[in-house]
Design an enzyme around this catalytic site. Structure first.
Site, PDB file in Angstrom:
ATOM      1  N   GLU A   1       9.858  37.963  68.215  1.00  0.00           N
ATOM      2  CA  GLU A   1      10.423  36.856  67.428  1.00  0.00           C
ATOM      3  C   GLU A   1      10.772  37.304  66.003  1.00  0.00           C
ATOM      4  OE1 GLU A   1       7.993  33.358  67.775  1.00  0.00           O
ATOM      5  OE2 GLU A   1       8.287  33.254  69.960  1.00  0.00           O
TER       6      GLU A   1
ATOM      7  N   GLU B   1       7.449  34.499  77.465  1.00  0.00           N
ATOM      8  CA  GLU B   1       6.292  33.656  77.195  1.00  0.00           C
ATOM      9  C   GLU B   1       6.650  32.220  77.514  1.00  0.00           C
ATOM     10  OE1 GLU B   1       4.652  33.847  73.247  1.00  0.00           O
ATOM     11  OE2 GLU B   1       5.029  35.997  73.073  1.00  0.00           O
TER      12      GLU B   1
END
Length: 273
Positions: free
Chosen positions: A105, A242
């Site tokens: 991220e 995820e």
């Protein structure tokens, strides 16, 4: 339900992350995330024992911990690591490694490292190529779903994403995304119904022209597929790295809701194409 990607599922996620096998068909593969940041963590050997007891053979490791890598390799775990190629392969056989992820991220929040992301991916790929492993170990980077903006990529991220997409297309690596419908619901419960976030059977369909979505997960993956197509990289596969639902810290974060989401999310979260 019609979707743009038709969700051609190639691997499934349970609780945290899908991690594909090093060889063979990726469909039906169950994996977990394993990090070492936190308190009251089990020893690597205890974590390895849990993997064996539950039949988990795929794992995503966030650190090149020399105590963790051999333990997970001994458990038969194949996986994806957010760590440097040489440091991983010094402690785990190449046959056990499927992906190397450069960061996690990086384009979310503070983007100070963003200009270094694609060069870092190339630097990870170079030693793999030198070792003849570029065809079996792919390099990518996992993104928050906030990299999307209304069915397209966030314009602010495009200077990094466009060269990255070219790299992924050239190397056969997937675009990785961390998808959490819970966060969308918690941030905007007035416009994101709980049933829609939880794969609820009573969720009213959301329509986009001829397409209809009965849950936010499918809509998020399809929006990412559409964004890739808009950039001319429709052939790049999508991997959900995820997903999950918390059990505490919010009124909707209950064990019952987590069980409901993870049961269906584990079945759906996947390579999308």
């Amino acid at each position: 339900m019609a979707t743009r990607s038709a969700l051609r599922l190639l691997c499934h996620v349970l609780l945290a992350v899908a991690v594909a096998a090093a060889t063979g068909d990726d469909r039906g593969k169950i994996g977990i995330c394993h990090g070492r940041v936190g308190g009251n963590l089990p020893a690597p050997q205890d974590a390895e024992a849990l993997l064996r007891q539950n039949g988990v053979t795929k794992a995503r490791l966030f650190l090149p911990d020399p105590a963790v890598l051999p333990a997970f390799a001994a458990a038969g775990a194949r996986g994806r690591g957010a760590v440097a190629a040489v440091r991983v392969l010094a402690h785990a056989p190449a046959a056990r490694v499927r992906y190397l992820a450069a960061g996690n991220e990086v384009l979310y929040g503070d983007r100070s490292y963003a200009p270094s992301l694609v060069p870092a991916m190339r630097n990870l790929h170079a030693p793999l190529a030198a070792m003849g492993l570029e065809g079996s170990v792919r390099v990518s980077s996992a993104h928050a779903s906030s990299v999307l903006a209304a069915g397209a990529f966030d314009p602010a991220a495009l200077p990094v994403l466009r060269p990255m997409l070219r790299f992924l297309a050239d190397t056969g690596a997937p675009f990785m995304v961390n998808a959490y419908p819970f966060i969308s619901y918690a941030n905007d419960p007035d416009n994101v119904p709980l049933d829609y976030a939880l794969f609820g059977a009573g969720a009213a369909p959301v329509r986009d022209g001829a397409l209809a979505y009965t849950n936010l997960f499918d809509a998020t993956v399809d929006a990412l597929v559409a964004a890739l197509e808009k950039e001319g990289f429709g052939g790049v596969p999508v991997a959900v790295t995820e997903t999950g639902w918390p059990t505490a810290g919010h009124p909707a974060a209950t064990p019952q809701n987590a069980a409901a989401y993870n049961a269906e999310g584990g079945r759906r979260a996947a390579w999308a194409r």
